[in-house]
Design a protein around this motif. Structure first.
Motif, mmCIF file in Angstrom:
data_model
loop_
_atom_site.group_PDB
_atom_site.id
_atom_site.type_symbol
_atom_site.label_atom_id
_atom_site.label_comp_id
_atom_site.label_asym_id
_atom_site.label_seq_id
_atom_site.Cartn_x
_atom_site.Cartn_y
_atom_site.Cartn_z
ATOM 1 N N VAL A 126 134.683 100.270 60.510
ATOM 2 C CA VAL A 126 133.837 99.508 61.206
ATOM 3 C C VAL A 126 133.812 98.107 61.550
ATOM 4 N N ILE A 127 134.503 97.295 61.922
ATOM 5 C CA ILE A 127 133.035 96.273 61.931
ATOM 6 C C ILE A 127 132.856 96.325 63.839
ATOM 7 N N LEU A 128 131.267 95.777 64.482
ATOM 8 C CA LEU A 128 131.375 95.617 65.585
ATOM 9 C C LEU A 128 130.257 94.509 65.822
ATOM 10 N N ALA A 129 130.774 93.222 66.104
ATOM 11 C CA ALA A 129 130.512 92.267 66.422
ATOM 12 C C ALA A 129 129.784 92.145 67.605
ATOM 13 N N SER A 130 129.178 91.246 67.842
ATOM 14 C CA SER A 130 128.830 90.778 69.013
ATOM 15 C C SER A 130 127.389 88.905 68.802
ATOM 16 N N GLU A 131 127.217 88.751 69.610
ATOM 17 C CA GLU A 131 126.572 86.862 69.777
ATOM 18 C C GLU A 131 125.402 87.641 68.926
ATOM 19 N N GLY A 132 125.604 87.072 67.502
ATOM 20 C CA GLY A 132 124.061 87.060 66.326
ATOM 21 C C GLY A 132 124.439 88.432 65.821
ATOM 22 N N GLY A 133 124.760 89.169 65.293
ATOM 23 C CA GLY A 133 125.025 90.178 64.699
ATOM 24 C C GLY A 133 125.884 90.451 64.424
ATOM 25 N N ALA A 174 121.731 105.782 55.226
ATOM 26 C CA ALA A 174 122.621 105.168 56.439
ATOM 27 C C ALA A 174 123.673 104.862 56.626
ATOM 28 N N ASP A 175 124.840 105.168 57.329
ATOM 29 C CA ASP A 175 126.004 104.956 57.508
ATOM 30 C C ASP A 175 126.596 103.200 58.217
ATOM 31 N N ALA A 176 125.466 102.754 58.563
ATOM 32 C CA ALA A 176 125.426 101.751 59.762
ATOM 33 C C ALA A 176 124.503 100.306 59.375
ATOM 34 N N VAL A 177 125.252 98.893 58.803
ATOM 35 C CA VAL A 177 124.035 98.246 58.560
ATOM 36 C C VAL A 177 124.363 97.455 59.679
ATOM 37 N N LEU A 178 123.049 96.840 59.969
ATOM 38 C CA LEU A 178 123.464 95.800 60.822
ATOM 39 C C LEU A 178 122.521 94.386 60.281
ATOM 40 N N VAL A 179 123.186 93.238 60.381
ATOM 41 C CA VAL A 179 122.859 92.007 59.826
ATOM 42 C C VAL A 179 123.410 90.933 60.779
ATOM 43 N N ALA A 180 121.647 90.592 61.141
ATOM 44 C CA ALA A 180 121.976 89.602 62.245
ATOM 45 C C ALA A 180 121.099 88.129 61.604
ATOM 46 N N GLN A 181 121.701 87.586 60.676
ATOM 47 C CA GLN A 181 120.980 86.161 60.372
ATOM 48 C C GLN A 181 122.359 85.689 59.820
ATOM 49 N N THR A 182 122.906 84.561 59.433
ATOM 50 C CA THR A 182 123.784 84.023 58.051
ATOM 51 C C THR A 182 123.129 83.598 56.532
ATOM 52 N N GLY A 183 123.952 84.130 55.928
ATOM 53 C CA GLY A 183 123.689 83.963 54.902
ATOM 54 C C GLY A 183 124.124 85.354 54.432
ATOM 55 N N VAL A 184 124.190 86.502 54.401
ATOM 56 C CA VAL A 184 124.056 87.693 54.144
ATOM 57 C C VAL A 184 125.368 88.867 54.837
ATOM 58 N N ALA A 185 125.773 89.361 53.874
ATOM 59 C CA ALA A 185 127.107 90.013 54.159
ATOM 60 C C ALA A 185 126.648 91.588 54.457
#
Ligand SMILES: [Zn+2]
Length: 232
Positions: A106-113, A84-95
């Motif tokens: 690029v970083i995309l950021a939203s409420e909770g992800g 994959a060429d993008a990885v989504l994290v929707a929890q704390t404690g993981v980079a």
């Protein structure tokens, strides 16, 4: 615009609910390697070092095998590393981590992800940014997605063929025959309703040689800098 702050590992951007660090090839003062290539056995240690600089320890690492495509992987405990060429994290404690050497992190950021994205010309042309924006909107907040763009091949140096320019649908750039990868990415994000709030405006090809890994300058180096991002 969000503030871009120089730190030992590179640059930090505070994105409200999340933080992104765009890394250098080596630490500023000690010159210690920060090679984040998947092939480097020290990679996880380098990522842990970046996190430790922010008082964070014991984080999981959301990794991807980058293939210049458009797939978005969502991190899950003990799942296999996906192509994959993008990885989504929707929890704390993981980079979330994406790497590059002339391509654009690029970083995309939203409420909770947060989503870390690897954007080369192939990914740009194929729509990896569109896929990543859709993924974070679907998973997290529908409305407010912002972006931070890292160091990449600058328009000053990134000479490409007419075919590449055409594949990217690139607007006329300030240097004829050169691709403005960061500018094109920013324009695409804007058209998707995503505001670019921070840019590390550095060219990986013509900056000081020890500052960045550069596929072009080093003729296929295996080293990679990248971006490490997490939910606060
Ligand atoms: Zn340059």
């Amino acid at each position: 615009m969000a503030e871009v702050i120089e730190i030992e590992a590179g640059w930090r951007v505070d994105l409200g609910g999340s933080t992104a660090v765009f890394t250098l090839a080596q630490t500023r003062s000690e010159g210690q390697s920060l090679d984040l290539a998947m092939t480097n056995p020290q990679r996880d240690g380098h990522i842990a070092q970046v996190l430790k600089e922010h008082g964070l320890e014991g984080f999981g690492i959301a990794a991807i095998n980058q293939v210049h495509g458009t797939a978005v992987s969502e991190w899950r405990e003990s799942a296999e590393v996906m192509d994959a060429d993008a990885v989504l994290v929707a929890q704390t404690g993981v980079a979330a981590v994406a790497v590059a050497a002339d391509c654009l992190p690029v970083i995309l950021a939203s409420e909770g992800g947060v989503v870390a994205v690897h954007v080369g010309w192939r990914g740009l042309a194929a729509g990896v940014l569109e896929c990543a924006v859709e993924a974070i909107r679907h998973r997290c907040d529908e409305s407010a997605v912002v972006a931070a763009l890292g160091p990449c091949a600058g328009v000053c140096c990134y000479e490409v063929s007419a075919e590449v320019l055409s594949a990217c649908g690139a607007a006329a750039s300030s240097v004829s025959g050169h691709l403005d990868l960061r500018g094109e990415a920013s324009a695409r994000l804007k058209s998707l309703g995503v505001r670019t709030v921070a840019v590390v405006d550095q060219c990986t090809i013509c900056s000081d040689a020890d500052r960045f890994f550069s596929y072009r300058r080093q003729h296929g180096t295996l080293g990679r800098q990248g971006v490490v991002a997490w939910l606060n």
